[in-house]
Structures are given as structure tokens and as C-alpha cells.
Scaffold this active site. Structure first.
Site, PDB file in Angstrom:
ATOM      1  N   TYR A 202       0.820  -1.220   0.000  1.00 38.95           N
ATOM      2  CA  TYR A 202       0.000   0.000   0.000  1.00 38.95           C
ATOM      3  C   TYR A 202       0.849   1.262   0.000  1.00 38.95           C
ATOM      4  O   TYR A 202       0.431   2.301   0.491  1.00 38.95           O
ATOM      5  CB  TYR A 202      -1.007  -0.001   1.172  1.00 38.95           C
ATOM      6  CG  TYR A 202      -2.104  -1.012   0.972  1.00 38.95           C
ATOM      7  CD1 TYR A 202      -1.860  -2.358   1.167  1.00 38.95           C
ATOM      8  CD2 TYR A 202      -3.370  -0.616   0.549  1.00 38.95           C
ATOM      9  CE1 TYR A 202      -2.855  -3.301   0.941  1.00 38.95           C
ATOM     10  CE2 TYR A 202      -4.368  -1.564   0.330  1.00 38.95           C
ATOM     11  CZ  TYR A 202      -4.098  -2.898   0.528  1.00 38.95           C
ATOM     12  OH  TYR A 202      -5.071  -3.830   0.302  1.00 38.95           O
ATOM     13  N   ASN A 236      -4.341  -4.504  -7.300  1.00 44.66           N
ATOM     14  CA  ASN A 236      -4.372  -3.132  -7.831  1.00 44.66           C
ATOM     15  C   ASN A 236      -3.322  -2.246  -7.173  1.00 44.66           C
ATOM     16  O   ASN A 236      -2.808  -1.314  -7.797  1.00 44.66           O
ATOM     17  CB  ASN A 236      -5.766  -2.516  -7.690  1.00 44.66           C
ATOM     18  CG  ASN A 236      -6.319  -2.625  -6.297  1.00 44.66           C
ATOM     19  OD1 ASN A 236      -6.386  -3.724  -5.740  1.00 44.66           O
ATOM     20  ND2 ASN A 236      -6.711  -1.510  -5.711  1.00 44.66           N
ATOM     21  N   HIS A 331     -16.192  -2.842  -3.999  1.00 45.28           N
ATOM     22  CA  HIS A 331     -15.668  -3.484  -5.209  1.00 45.28           C
ATOM     23  C   HIS A 331     -16.720  -4.407  -5.808  1.00 45.28           C
ATOM     24  O   HIS A 331     -16.387  -5.429  -6.414  1.00 45.28           O
ATOM     25  CB  HIS A 331     -14.383  -4.269  -4.909  1.00 45.28           C
ATOM     26  CG  HIS A 331     -13.311  -3.432  -4.290  1.00 45.28           C
ATOM     27  ND1 HIS A 331     -12.825  -2.304  -4.900  1.00 45.28           N
ATOM     28  CD2 HIS A 331     -12.639  -3.551  -3.122  1.00 45.28           C
ATOM     29  CE1 HIS A 331     -11.892  -1.775  -4.126  1.00 45.28           C
ATOM     30  NE2 HIS A 331     -11.770  -2.501  -3.044  1.00 45.28           N
TER      31      HIS A 331
END
Ligand SMILES: *[C@@H]1O[C@H](CO)[C@@H](O)[C@H](O)[C@H]1NC(C)=O
Ligand SMILES: *[C@@H]1O[C@H](CO)[C@@H](O)[C@H](O)[C@H]1NC(C)=O
Ligand SMILES: *[C@@H]1O[C@H](CO)[C@@H](O)[C@H](O)[C@H]1NC(C)=O
Ligand SMILES: *[C@@H]1O[C@H](CO)[C@@H](O)[C@H](O)[C@H]1NC(C)=O
Ligand SMILES: *[C@@H]1O[C@H](CO)[C@@H](O)[C@H](O)[C@H]1NC(C)=O
Length: 464
Positions: A202, A236, A331
Site C-alpha cells: 500500500y 491493484n 468493489h
């Protein structure tokens, strides 16, 4: 039980409103929604001076050490590490309890990201290792500071070879991430390798994707990744695609740091590949690479699935970042296009289990498929299917973005168990027919099992 909805009023309505249809049509709800009460405050990243981020002492000491399987069969291991002060040596010295010392030579890579300049990133593949053997290894050999670690190679591939995997997704580097990792390490079931379903550091949540947070993450997880192989999937948060600061090469930091043995499975990209470990064949897919018809990933998957020999590796497991079945309001349906493309293949080849991350919560599905879909027939409802995999979302590693706790209501029939807590899971394959799976939420420490199930192999015991 789920019934096929042929002839229902939904017949001509597109699948994208499936959940609404099920609820408005008054179907009874699905499995268990755990209302476990947990603290809901946001997870905080550990500060840069946290103990887990400490740089190892000594001039140019190797740091961020991690290993992953280096070939198709488990006789190779890729050892990676970073030296910060100077390039130093890319040689790994390794030995068994009884054997002579051997050396392998690696390579160095570096990269720049906006104003960040990486240290010297070393990758060295150890080949022709013996199965089921403890190896000691030393990095920094012949130069300045050296450090020693060890790992155990997986047993030889075979149909009844027991093996225990850990499952960790969306880990990040918060205090919760630290608990998740600690619980996995202490779990008495004894995980031998980790299947990581993507979203590692992250770092991209920091201004200009501050890649220093890739380094801190590497130091944080070293206490596990240096000692057992982690099988990497891209999420992602590995994209680091930031055209606004001139960073237009997707996956740049990740691919420099986390090599995988993709060529061994005839893949042309590190983002999709497979490895065989004990009695399992693990296929890694990429949610963020092209997966339409005629694309490299699709061609590879079509070639790979028929190659899986279920007499040799009965357990066929798929890892992917974005879940195909997800009943949280986060999501929601992001995995749908890939599901439409690949689910028929997975059912045809009787995949046992699909693990995903992305949604920061836990969910386990029934054994279902939704492959009858035709826009004209309207057959677009998941149905029970003995040839289908079970889908598990394990994106609850504990990252900074916090928990996903908003669920679609009522719980869809295909959802067997869901709970918004951080944790990790383990998959303990016993033989060709039986595997014991369990999920451990962090609030309970590592001993309590919050969800568990015996999985039966789709080839050797194809009924539940
Ligand atoms: C992280 O967890 C480890 C193992 O439990 C512990 O030793 C360490 O102090 C923790 N660090 C932080 C910053 O919480
Ligand atoms: C590091 O190792 C190199 C090569 O052995 C040596 O030339 C150099 O003096 C060492 N530096 C330090 C600070 O020990
Ligand atoms: C599949 O594996 C079994 C057991 O190892 C082996 O006997 C058989 O020859 C393999 N089949 C193929 C097509 O390679
Ligand atoms: C949960 O998600 C739904 C659908 O996105 C939204 O309408 C609702 O406001 C959300 N509830 C909360 C408490 O955030
Ligand atoms: C496979 O493992 C299960 C669970 O440990 C056990 O009950 C079963 O008897 C085993 N099968 C064989 C053939 O040993």
C-alpha cells in the site's frame, strides 16, 4: 438449496441486477452473516521508526530478504534482498545440515520512481535442490555484513503428499497487519508456504506512491518471507500507475522487487503463472492484465488447464486478486468481467478452490457456478454445481484502508459465510481427497477457528 430460475420473470433482465432481483423476488437468504462485534476504528500504518521496520545493523547489511519457489516442481528457490549502501555481492551461499557449502550467483536490478531511487535489489535462483530438505543460506557473502536464514524445500510432488498453506491477502503495514502476520506465524497448524492474493505494501496510498513504504514493507514481512516461500499474486496496489508524475509503466516497483518463476510454466508474463507444490497445482491470474479472448493471459490459461495432471497434483487452486463472487458493497462486481471470461474454464477443469483478496473482509461461497449465462436466455443465477470451485475472499490482512463492513442484504444464497474482521486462513491438504480449511480472525488470537470446512477434491471425491 438453490434452484434454477428458468422461466422466472427475470428471464430477459441482464445479470448486472442479479442481486436486486433475488432480493426483490423474495428468495430466502443464504448462509451465515457473522455479526461478531469488533473495533471499527481505522487501522493505522506503523510509523517509520516501528521496531518491525528497523534496518538490520552493519554496513550494507542485506535487508528485505524474501524467497519464492523458483521453478515448476519445487526444486528451485528464488532468494531476493536489498542492499542500500553499495551494490555488494549477489552471491548466495547455501548448505544442508550434512552437505557441503554451495554458491549461486544472482543479478542486481535498480529502478527509479518519481524522486525515489531504489537500493540494489538482488535476485538469485538456487537450483537442483533436494525436496523436503532444510537449507541454510547466507546473503551478503564475501562483502561487509552477511546474514543467515534457512528454509525447507517442499516435498516431491505427488497425489497424497500433505502440505499446509497460509492464505494472506491485502496485508499492508498497519498494526493490524502486524497482528495478522504474527497470528499466522504462531498458528500451530504450521503453514509451510504462503499464498498471497495480492496488495502488499500500500505504498501507493502515500504522496507520489512513496516507495520508501515498499522498503518498510519488505523489512516488516522478512520475518516470514525469508523463511518460507510466498507465492505472489498482483493486486491493484501493485499497479503503481501514476501518469500525473510520469510513472506510466504498470507494476514497476513490484516486478523489480518480487520475481516469480513464470517462464517455468510457459507463461510470457510474471503476472500469470503456475507452480506445483506437493499435491497442489497453483494457478496465479492477474485481475489487472488483459483477459479478453485472444489475449496472452487467456491463451496461457487455456493451455495450462489441460496440462494439470490430477493424478499427480489432485488439488487445483486458483489465486486472483479481485473476487468473482462478493456480496459486500465494496468493489461490487469488479470481478464480474473476468468471471464471465474464465468461470466456464474453471468449471470444465474442475478447479477445487479460488482464493481472492481486494475486499477487506472475509467471505466463503457455496460450491456454485453461473455459466449458463446468455443475454437472450436470462439464465444468469448462480446454481449449485459439483464441478465448480468454492470461492473464498481473504482480503482481510489488515491494511490502512480499513474493514469492509457494509454487506448486501439479504445475504445471497451463494454466500455461505461472511464476516468483516481481519485475519488469515490456512489450507491443510491431507491427501488426494481431503483438505481442512480454517479462517482465524485476529481478535481471537490464533487458536480460535472462526470458520472451518473440510474440502473434498473435485476429481477424487466429487461430492460434498
Ligand atoms: C509487531 O509484532 C511483533 C510480533 O508480535 C512484535 O514483536 C512487534 O513489537 C510488533 N510491532 C509493532 C509496531 O506493533
Ligand atoms: C565493504 O566491503 C568491501 C569489499 O570487501 C571493502 O572494500 C570495503 O572496505 C567494505 N566497507 C566497509 C565499510 O567495511
Ligand atoms: C500423470 O501423473 C501420473 C502420476 O505421477 C503419471 O503416472 C502419468 O504418466 C501422468 N500423466 C501424464 C499424461 O503425464
Ligand atoms: C452501504 O452500501 C449501500 C450500497 O452502496 C449504500 O446505499 C449504503 O448507504 C451503505 N451503507 C452505509 C452504512 O454506508
Ligand atoms: C484422507 O484424509 C482424511 C482426513 O485425514 C482421512 O479421513 C482419510 O481416511 C484419508 N484417506 C486415505 C485414503 O487415507
Amino acid at each position: 438449496m438453490m434452484k434454477d430460475g428458468s422461466g422466472s420473470a427475470a428471464a430477459v433482465v441482464c445479470c448486472s441486477v442479479l442481486i436486486l432481483l433475488i432480493s426483490s423476488a423474495g428468495f430466502c437468504s443464504g448462509g451465515v452473516t457473522s455479526r461478531f462485534v469488533r473495533k471499527l476504528e481505522e487501522s493505522q500504518d506503523m510509523p517509520l521508526d516501528a521496531d518491525v521496520f528497523r534496518v538490520p545493523p552493519g554496513y550494507n547489511a542485506p535487508q528485505q530478504v524474501h524467497i519464492t519457489q523458483g521453478d515448476y516442481e519445487g526444486k528451485g528457490m528464488i532468494v531476493s534482498w536489498v542492499t542500500q549502501d553499495e551494490a555488494g555481492s549477489s552471491t548466495v551461499t547455501y548448505w544442508t545440515e550434512t552437505g557441503k557449502k554451495k554458491v549461486a550467483n544472482g543479478r542486481i536490478t535498480t529502478y527509479k520512481y518519481y524522486t525515489y531511487k531504489s537500493g540494489y535489489i538482488h535476485h538469485c535462483t538456487l537450483k537442483n535442490l533436494q525436496h523436503n530438505t532444510k537449507y541454510y543460506y547466507e546473503v551478503g557473502t564475501g562483502q561487509n555484513t552477511t546474514r543467515q536464514f534457512w528454509f525447507k524445500t517442499p516435498p516431491e510432488v505427488g497425489p497424497d503428499v500433505p502440505f499446509t498453506f497460509g492464505l494472506i491477502g491485502d496485508l499492508g503495514q498497519t498494526y493490524d497487519s502486524n497482528s495478522t502476520l504474527a497470528h499466522y506465524e504462531k498458528n500451530p497448524i504450521g503453514g509451510q508456504a504462503v499464498l498471497s492474493v495480492g496488495d502488499l505494501s500500500y505504498a501507493d496510498n502515500y504522496p507520489n506512491h512513496d516507495n520508501v513504504r515498499w522498503d518498510t514493507w519488505g523489512r516488516f514481512v522478512e520475518r516470514s518471507t525469508a523463511y518460507q516461500p510466498w507465492i505472489w499474486t498482483t493486486g491493484n496496489h501493485e499497479l503503481d500507475y501514476a501518469p500525473e508524475i510520469g510513472e506510466t509503466k504498470p507494476f514497476k516497483p513490484f516486478t523489480h522487487r518480487y520475481p516469480v518463476p513464470y517462464k517455468a510454466s510457459d507463461s510470457t508474463s510474471p503476472h500469470w503463472y503456475s507452480v506445483k507444490i506437493a499435491s497442489a497445482h497453483i494457478i496465479v491470474l492477474s485481475s489487472y492484465s488483459a483477459y479478453g479472448k485472444y489475449t496472452p493471459q487467456t491463451q496461457w490459461l487455456q493451455d495450462e488447464l489441460p496440462k494439470v495432471n490430477r493424478s499427480e497434483t489432485p488439488w487445483l487452486v486458483v489465486l486472483v486478486h479481485s473476487p468473482w463472487y462478493n456480496s459486500y458493497n465494496y468493489h461490487y462486481m469488479e470481478g464480474e468481467t473476468m468471471r464471465v471470461m474464465y468461470e466456464p474454464l474453471l468449471v470444465k477443469y474442475k478447479v477445487d478452490l479460488v482464493f481472492a483478496g481486494h475486499v477487506h473482509a472475509y467471505e466463503r461461497s457455496e460450491r456454485i457456478s453461473n455459466i449458463a449465462y446468455r443475454i437472450v436466455s436470462g439464465d444468469c443465477r448462480p446454481v449449485n454445481d459439483d464441478n465448480a470451485p468454492v470461492y473464498i475472499t481473504i482480503g482481510d490482512g489488515g491494511n490502512i484502508e480499513g474493514l469492509a463492513n457494509n454487506m448486501t442484504e439479504p445475504q445471497p444464497e451463494y454466500s455461505a459465510f461472511r464476516e468483516a474482521s481481519f485475519g488469515h486462513a490456512t489450507l491443510s491438504i491431507k491427501n488426494r481427497t481431503h483438505a481442512y480449511y480454517s479462517w482465524h480472525r485476529n481478535q481471537d488470537g490464533y487458536k480460535v477457528v472462526a470458520d472451518s470446512v473440510w474440502f473434498y477434491n473435485r476429481i477424487w471425491r466429487p461430492y460434498d
